[in-house]
Design an enzyme around this catalytic site. Structure first.
Site, short mmCIF file in Angstrom:
data_model
loop_
_atom_site.label_atom_id
_atom_site.label_comp_id
_atom_site.label_asym_id
_atom_site.label_seq_id
_atom_site.Cartn_x
_atom_site.Cartn_y
_atom_site.Cartn_z
N ARG A 161 0.83 -1.20 0.00
CA ARG A 161 0.00 0.00 0.00
C ARG A 161 0.88 1.27 0.00
NH1 ARG A 161 -0.67 4.74 2.11
NH2 ARG A 161 -0.15 3.90 4.15
N HIS A 171 9.04 6.74 8.30
CA HIS A 171 9.68 6.84 6.98
C HIS A 171 11.14 7.16 7.18
CE1 HIS A 171 6.31 6.54 4.09
NE2 HIS A 171 5.62 6.77 5.19
N CYS A 175 4.70 8.83 0.33
CA CYS A 175 3.34 9.33 0.28
C CYS A 175 3.28 10.33 -0.85
CB CYS A 175 2.97 10.00 1.60
SG CYS A 175 1.45 10.92 1.51
#
Ligand code: ZN
Length: 294
Positions: free
Chosen positions: A10, A205, A236
């Site tokens: 995802r 991250h 993102c």
């Protein structure tokens, strides 16, 4: 025991320039399960026009093998996402909001308070459907547009999400701004306020190279669930300069070296990471792929 939530299918793939076909996503998820990973964020029910790589959520879920003790999660950012998710057999809804107004206004055209209010209804309905509901709070350690995000804003959003029916909370460092001391402080506050039994996950991250340092800080503060992405895929698409998540095999290697179990078979995970490089046709960020297992 450490619980890994694999977010490569995802968070990872949604930020790759190359769109990966549904059957390759299914193969990736199957390989991860075969390697012993039991919690997988498999899809996102986001508007396909906004995030084209995630357009095939239903298709992917339909083709995934059903396994006992494996949990598939899907991201839900709105009521329309919930409606789609409820028509599938996804087991867990990951309900997401950012906790900074600037980030939220830019990406979801609403303030945090508005988002939390609207999503509380989504959480209630999701929980009533019998699916698991987890709350994910983005920009919890800093916002690329406004800098520091006050901890009380994050705590307040968590409180509302838990009241509405979330059974767990994940704090996401959306753009890699966290540092280890801050992580300890934030985690300590969460356990102080919501109790040690709170199921708390951390999502980092590696944007500024601090991913594993932050994982370790969270571990030392008592967290046992961490998101990570195979081969360090990820980012993102809405966040400037976001790079990949903490790399799954690097994180597993760290925990195994520390004597902590993860349930994963490291050589198989590493094989999957190498396979992922061939799928993406570019070098990926994972370090263990280059160095090998010691
Ligand atoms: Zn992320």
């Amino acid at each position: 025991m450490i619980e890994i939530c694999e977010v490569g299918p995802r968070d990872g793939l949604q930020n790759e320039g190359k769109i990966v076909p549904s059957e390759t996503k299914v193969e990736l998820i199957t390989r991860l399960m075969d390697a012993g990973i039991r919690n997988i964020e498999a899809v996102s029910f986001v508007n396909p026009k906004v995030v084209p790589p995630m357009a095939d959520a239903e298709e992917v879920l339909k083709s995934l093998p059903k396994r006992e003790n494996v949990r598939y999660g899907g991201l839900v950012l709105s009521r329309s996402g919930l409606e789609r998710a409820l028509k599938t057999d996804v087991g867990f809804l990951h309900i997401v909001t950012a906790t900074s107004d600037s980030f939220n206004l830019r990406n979801a055209k609403r303030t945090v308070e508005q988002a939390v209010g609207e999503l509380s209804l989504v959480i209630k309905e999701g929980a009533a459907s019998g699916k698991g509901v987890a709350g994910v709070l983005g920009t919890a350690f800093g916002c690329p547009f406004e800098g520091e995000v006050p901890l009380e804003n994050v705590l307040k959003a968590a409180e509302k999400f838990l009241e509405a029916g979330c059974t767990e909370i994940t704090l996401a460092d959306t753009t890699g701004m966290a540092n280890p001391i801050q992580v300890q402080k934030v985690v300590n506050s969460f356990f102080d306020i919501f109790g040690k039994d709170l199921t708390l996950g951390l999502h980092f991250h590696n944007t500024r190279g601090l991913g594993l340092a932050n994982v370790l800080a969270g571990y030392q503060a008592g967290v046992r669930r961490f998101d990570s992405s195979i081969a360090g895929l990820g980012g993102c698409p809405f966040a400037p300069k976001a790079v990949g998540n903490v790399c799954t095999e690097d994180m597993i290697n760290m925990f195994h070296g520390m004597g902590e179990e993860t349930g994963a078979d490291l050589p198989s995970v590493l094989e999957t990471a190498k396979w992922m490089e061939t799928v993406m046709e570019r070098p990926l960020d994972g370090m263990l792929m280059k160095a090998g297992i010691a």
